[in-house]
Design an enzyme around this catalytic site. Structure first.
Site, short mmCIF file in Angstrom:
data_model
loop_
_atom_site.label_atom_id
_atom_site.label_comp_id
_atom_site.label_asym_id
_atom_site.label_seq_id
_atom_site.Cartn_x
_atom_site.Cartn_y
_atom_site.Cartn_z
N HIS A 7 -2.57 -1.30 -3.43
CA HIS A 7 -3.81 -0.54 -3.05
C HIS A 7 -3.83 0.67 -3.63
O HIS A 7 -2.68 1.45 -3.49
CB HIS A 7 -4.13 -0.01 -1.55
N ASP A 27 -3.83 -4.09 6.52
CA ASP A 27 -4.23 -4.65 5.52
C ASP A 27 -3.31 -5.96 5.33
O ASP A 27 -2.07 -5.71 5.29
CB ASP A 27 -4.20 -3.70 4.27
N SER A 31 0.84 -1.18 -0.01
CA SER A 31 -0.14 0.07 0.02
C SER A 31 0.77 1.22 -0.15
O SER A 31 1.82 1.31 -0.93
CB SER A 31 -0.86 0.08 1.11
#
EC number: 3.1.1.61
Length: 345
Positions: free
Chosen positions: A41, A133, A14
């Site tokens: 992401h 995440d 991310s």
């Protein structure tokens, strides 16, 4: 018992992930006997140049994954914007299913599907990013006898994702991104017996079905027990997936980890405060006009009334603005080039 080897590497990143991905793929050999799947992401609706960036960064070609595309050894398969990348048997599938932690594609969706499809043939890799995440995804991979590698938090631009992964599993490697490539090249050559892996849990299976097929999302309400929280995406009731996991899904399938949920609630609260500030500032401007109008008419009683309202609104604006400015946190700056915007946190 049939033998195979660890021929799928799934990578999640991310914020700060482009730099880490470039370092990782630079260390992967051209003859890698495994397919690589990558989720970064990114903002919904954004374009991505990630395949071109990774293609230039190492010896392996990189492409956007497509539904039905086989898991090709020696190739990097990148999740396209606004689609979950999933593994179904020995092929990739794309899904426009519910977001997870506000993301589509989502790291956990890829990891969970890979664990179900291929079990011990999977190696999960967590790179730079904020929040938690990917933590649920590496748990699913480990539960099916897969391997796990994590970027050393000290090496990550944003250590949140690596640190949270380390809290949930004991990885096989914790290394700087530049050292992960050679380590993975050794891991993928290990022989495994897929049929000996423990089955995926019913909850993991159901979550995978929800992301893969929107027609079963109404079954999301049957997961776990209803909580006191509401979904930031749709305001529906959130169910805790399993007691004590602090992972949630709403009735239509949106998934949230505890850290992502807390951040989303904080974002909603701040948005509400800024909306209130805007409304108060409009009230100040309107009150000023009302005072001026009453003064022009020579209506002293109304001037005093409206002036009191104006003074009260000005004080409220000052208090609220000072609060917002005193509690504001700097926003992480992401790499440019991966998307038309910045990678999401």
């Amino acid at each position: 018992m049939s033998q195979a080897h660890r021929d799928l590497i799934v990578v999640g990143a991310s914020a700060g992930g482009v730099e880490a991905l470039r370092a990782l793929v630079a260390g992967l050999p051209a003859d890698l006997p495994a397919a690589v799947a990558v989720v970064l992401h990114m903002p919904l609706g954004g374009a991505s140049a990630l395949p071109a960036i990774l293609h230039r960064s190492g010896a392996l070609p990189a492409v956007f994954a497509r539904s039905g595309m086989p898991l090709t050894h020696g190739r990097i398969h990148v999740a396209p914007p606004d689609h979950h990348l999933l593994v179904v048997e020995d092929r990739f599938a794309l899904s426009h299913g519910p977001t997870e932690n506000g993301h589509r594609p989502a790291v956990d969706a890829l990891f969970r599907s890979a664990a179900i499809a291929l079990g011990p043939r999977v190696t999960g890799v967590i790179l730079s990013g904020v929040l938690d995440d990917g933590a649920a995804g590496v748990v699913a991979i480990r539960a099916r006898s897969g391997r796990v590698a994590v970027q050393d938090p000290a090496d990550a631009l944003h250590p949140g994702m690596p640190e949270n992964a380390l809290r949930h599993v004991r990885p096989d490697h914790v290394l700087p991104a530049a050292d992960l490539g050679p380590a993975l090249a050794k891991l993928v050559r290990e022989q495994v017996a897929p049929s000996s892996a423990p089955p995926a849990s019913p909850q993991v299976e159901q979550e995978n079905r929800i992301v893969r097929d929107w027609r079963v999302t109404m079954g999301a309400g049957t997961i776990g027990e209803a909580s006191e929280y509401t979904c930031p995406d749709c305001s529906g009731v959130l169910n805790e997936v399993e007691p004590g996991t602090l992972r949630f899904r709403c009735q239509v399938g949106h998934a949230w980890s505890v850290e992502a949920l807390a951040q989303a609630q904080g974002d909603a609260f701040e948005k509400a405060l800024w909306t209130a500030l805007r409304t108060l500032e409009e009230k100040v401007r309107l009150s000023e006009r009302m005072v001026e109008s009453a003064r022009t008419r020579g209506d002293g009683r109304q001037v005093n009334r409206y002036q009191g309202r104006l003074d009260e609104s000005v004080r409220a604006v000052d208090v609220l603005r000072d609060f917002l400015l005193s509690t504001g946190e700097p926003v992480p700056v992401e790499e440019t080039g991966a998307t038309s915007g910045d990678p999401a946190g």
